[in-house]
Each structure stands twice: as structure tokens, then as C-alpha cells.
Design a protein around this motif. Structure first.
Motif, mmCIF file in Angstrom:
data_model
loop_
_atom_site.group_PDB
_atom_site.id
_atom_site.type_symbol
_atom_site.label_atom_id
_atom_site.label_comp_id
_atom_site.label_asym_id
_atom_site.label_seq_id
_atom_site.Cartn_x
_atom_site.Cartn_y
_atom_site.Cartn_z
ATOM 1 N N ILE A 13 0.827 -1.233 0.055
ATOM 2 C CA ILE A 13 0.139 -0.117 0.016
ATOM 3 C C ILE A 13 0.860 1.053 -0.125
ATOM 4 N N ASP A 32 11.900 2.298 5.608
ATOM 5 C CA ASP A 32 11.363 0.789 5.486
ATOM 6 C C ASP A 32 12.765 -0.137 5.845
ATOM 7 N N ASN A 36 9.341 -6.991 4.875
ATOM 8 C CA ASN A 36 8.358 -7.522 3.695
ATOM 9 C C ASN A 36 8.245 -6.882 2.344
ATOM 10 N N SER A 37 9.344 -6.414 2.018
ATOM 11 C CA SER A 37 9.433 -5.954 0.672
ATOM 12 C C SER A 37 10.799 -6.028 0.026
ATOM 13 N N TYR A 150 -2.634 -9.712 15.453
ATOM 14 C CA TYR A 150 -2.546 -8.697 14.788
ATOM 15 C C TYR A 150 -3.843 -7.585 14.878
#
Ligand code: NAD
Ligand code: WQD
Length: 339
Positions: A13, A32, A36-37, A150
Motif C-alpha cells: 500500500i 522501510d 516484507n518488501s 494482529y
């Protein structure tokens, strides 16, 4: 135009929001840790915007790394996407989730306070409504029933931020509760790239459609919904990105806590979503009916009127467009982003 720190800006996103922020004239800075990227998303962003993004590789739990960014730039506000998001993993590793999401947000807030930056937009989730009392879901519905770590981490952060705004009226805090983001950038060069087996429905569908997996497992066909499969409010990630630009434009300079659902207001069943992707890719997508997934709810969709009224934003891309763009991304990049 304001300079905005975007934590988690390399993620699904965040990266799409980055593009729409540039379009709207903001100066975003990505922060970041790439847990997870992939770094190659940065090249894709550069190709679309014609400029390499301002990028810091760092962790929101690392105060010194945050302080460095705040000392090097005049930052007007923060959009905070960074966090872990896999519901099942959060049940298995709750402490990782509280550490990354809750403790990470606390460290970010402390760094912001030290830098006198008091404007924040936070990525919350429809998960805070748990199993809703009715649909469509309004922002004033109860948020006490989140059933997994979560969801709890999102609720805890919402509460912390509300307490903060109460204690110091200079803060402007916008909580954006996303429904189910899907789809991809229309260029076909950016999209969702889950690591390992996808947890969410549409990456699973597109991976089956492109031949990476055999068949979609449909988690339950005995829900009290029109075709028995679960119903959700899927929203195009580009609409979601535009929702952030609208929040920046209309709420960043208004003190207090502002809460908005970002959804389309319309629900689609798992079967309807599979059919939409079959149309987009031009062939059938194999599926099998399975048992319900633990913790799932039958149906969930938003009442998005508050965002329309106060942010002057509403989703404009339909399920057909979500499937076309999601499929373009997956078919152009069968294995996702390169390393
Ligand atoms: P994502 O995993 O693609 O993006 C999150 C980004 O944050 C990743 O690039 C990751 O590397 C980074 N990150 C994680 N922990 C970090 C840390 N400690 N320090 C720095 N960077 C860190 O997820 P997304 O789908 O883009 O979601 C963004 C946000 O929106 C998350 O907070 C998520 O909980 C929330 N959200 C997502 C959905 C959804 O279905 N995708 C729905 C509702 C809310
Ligand atoms: C959608 C529908 C499943 C996978 C989750 C989080 C939520 C938010 C968005 C972050 C449901 C069905 C799914 C599959 C299936 N994320 N399904 N087969 O569960 O609505 O929401 O992601 O905040 O917090 O809980 O999304 O994409 O997992 O499921 O049949 O392989 O598809 O049962 O009805 P969900 P999802």
C-alpha cells in the motif's frame, strides 16, 4: 508542499501511495526495513515517477535511525504503514507482532515528539471491528471484538494514539481503517508480492491463474451469504492510495483524532471475485470448496459516507478494474518483484 515521512513506504500500500503523493505534489520520504518488501520496488517507483525516491533503510524500532531522518529533513507529517500484517502468523508469534507494531509505533511517536512533528496518518484496519453487529460498518461501531494478535495490535495502537491526542491537543491523528485492498498500479509494474504462500484471497487467485499454484481453496460455502462464500469490501489499492492523499489534504492540519473507513461500500463474495479474475485473465481458475478458516467472519463491508463527506474522497474503481489491474501485475511479473 509538505514533506511526509512514509514508514513502510516500500510495501504494497505504501508504494502505491508514494506514487499518488508525488502526483499530488507532496514530497514523500520512504523509511522501510524491507522485512516484507524488496529493494527492486524502488526501481519500479523511480521508473514511474522519473526520479529515485528519497529512501532510508531503517527500522521503526530503532530510535537513532528515526532521529537521523528527522534531523536531516524538515518533516511536516508522517504516514505510518510499517508493520507486520499476517493474521495467522500473529497467532503463532504474538510477541513479534506486539513488538513490531505496538512497540515500533511507540518509538516512532517518541521520535516525532522529540522532533516536534505532531501530524500522523495511521494504517488501521477493518479488523478492529471484529465480527460486526451489522453491515454496512460505520466508524462509530464497537471495536472491542478483535480476535487475533494482529487485530489487537491495531486496536492498541488506535487507543494509544487517541490517548496521546487527548493529552496534547496539538496532535493531528487520522486513523484510516482499510477494508480489503487488492489490485495493482495500472502500469503493471507494481503490485502485491506476498512472500511464501499467500494468506489473502486475491494473490492466491492470481498465482493459480498464472500457474504458480494448482487451485484456490475456498474457505467455506455455508455462510449466510447469497452464494454461501464469505463477502468482503474489496478496494482498489489506487483508490486506497488516493484516500491517503485526501486525508493529507483535508486533515493533516486539523488537530484532534479523525477516523475513516476506506472501502467501497459494496461487498463481493469469494465466488464473485474468482469470476471477476476469470474474466480478466480469459480462462477458468480452478478451485475447491474447503472448511471454513478459523476466525473468519461471514460478511464485512463499509459505510464509506464519512470519508466522502469529510475527505471528499470515494472509491471509483470497480471489481472489474481491480481484477484487470491485479492480473496485469501478476501476468507481467509471475514471480513478483525481482530480488
Ligand atoms: P506490506 O507488508 O506490503 O508493507 C509493510 C511495509 O512495512 C513493508 O515494506 C515492510 O518491509 C515494512 N516494515 C515492517 N516492519 C517494519 C519496521 N519495523 N520498520 C520499518 N519497516 C517495516 O503491507 P501492506 O499491505 O502495504 O500494509 C501496510 C499497512 O496497512 C500495515 O500496517 C497493515 O497492517 C495495514 N493494513 C493492510 C491491509 C491489507 O490487507 N494489505 C489491510 C488493512 C490494514
Ligand atoms: C477474504 C475472503 C476468506 C483466502 C484479512 C485480514 C484483515 C485485513 C485484510 C489487514 C474471506 C476467503 C481467503 C483463500 C478463501 N488485513 N479466502 N481462500 O480475511 O477478509 O482480511 O486481510 O489488516 O485484517 O484479516 O482477507 O483475503 O484473507 O480473505 O476462500 O485462500 O476470502 O475466507 O472470506 P480477510 P482474505
Amino acid at each position: 508542499m509538505p514533506t511526509i515521512l512514509v514508514t513502510g513506504g516500500a510495501g504494497y500500500i505504501g508504494s502505491h501511495t508514494y506514487i499518488q503523493m508525488i502526483e499530488a505534489g507532496f514530497t514523500p520520504i520512504i523509511f522501510d526495513n524491507f522485512c516484507n518488501s524488496k529493494l527492486s520496488v524502488i526501481e519500479r517507483i523511480s521508473a514511474i515517477t522519473s526520479h529515485p525516491p528519497l529512501l532510508y533503510q531503517g527500522d521503526i524500532r530503532n530510535r537513532a535511525q528515526l532521529d537521523e531522518v528527522f534531523s536531516q529533513h524538515h518533516i511536516d507529517g508522517v504516514i505510518h504503514f510499517a508493520g507486520l500484517k499476517a493474521v495467522g502468523e500473529s497467532v503463532a508469534k504474538p510477541i513479534d507482532y506486539y513488538q513490531n507494531n505496538v512497540a515500533g509505533t511507540l518509538t516512532l511517536i517518541q521520535a516525532m515528539q522529540a522532533a516536534h512533528v505532531k501530524k500522523l496518518i495511521f494504517s488501521s484496519s477493518a479488523t478492529v471491528y471484529g465480527d460486526p453487529i451489522s453491515v454496512p460498518i460505520r466508524e462509530d461501531f464497537p471495536t472491542l471484538s478483535a480476535t487475533n494478535p494482529y487485530g489487537q495490535s491495531k486496536l492498541m495502537i488506535e487507543r494509544m494514539l487517541q490517548d496521546l491526542a487527548h493529552s496534547d491537543p496539538e496532535w493531528s491523528i487520522t486513523l484510516l481503517r482499510y477494508f480489503n485492498p487488492i489490485g495493482a498500479h495500472p502500469s503493471g509494474t507494481m503490485g502485491e508480492d506476498p512472500q511464501g504462500i499467500p494468506n489473502n484471497l486475491t494473490p492466491y487467485i492470481t498465482q493459480v491463474a498464472v500457474g504458480r499454484r494448482d487451485q484456490v481453496s475456498i474457505f467455506g460455502d455455508d455462510y449466510p451469504t447469497p452464494d454461501g462464500t464469505g463477502v468482503r469490501d474489496y478496494i482498489h489499492v489506487m483508490d486506497l492510495a488516493d484516500g491517503h492523499v485526501a486525508a493529507l489534504t483535508h486533515k493533516l492540519n486539523e488537530a484532534g483524532v479523525h477516523i475513516y473507513n476506506l472501502g467501497t461500500g459494496q461487498g463481493y463474495s469469494v465466488m464473485q471475485v474468482i469470476r471477476a479474475f476469470e474474466q480478466a485473465c480469459g480462462h477458468t481458475i480452478d478451485y475447491q470448496m474447503c472448511a471454513r478458516r478459523e476466525g473468519d467472519i461471514a460478511q464485512c463491508w463499509s459505510d464509506p459516507k464519512k470519508a466522502a463527506r469529510e475527505l471528499h474522497w470515494q472509491a471509483s474503481r470497480d471489481i472489474k478494474q481491480m481484477a484487470i489491474d491485479g492480473w496485469r501485475w501478476q501476468s507481467n511479473n509471475p514471480e513478483g518483484y525481482p530480488n
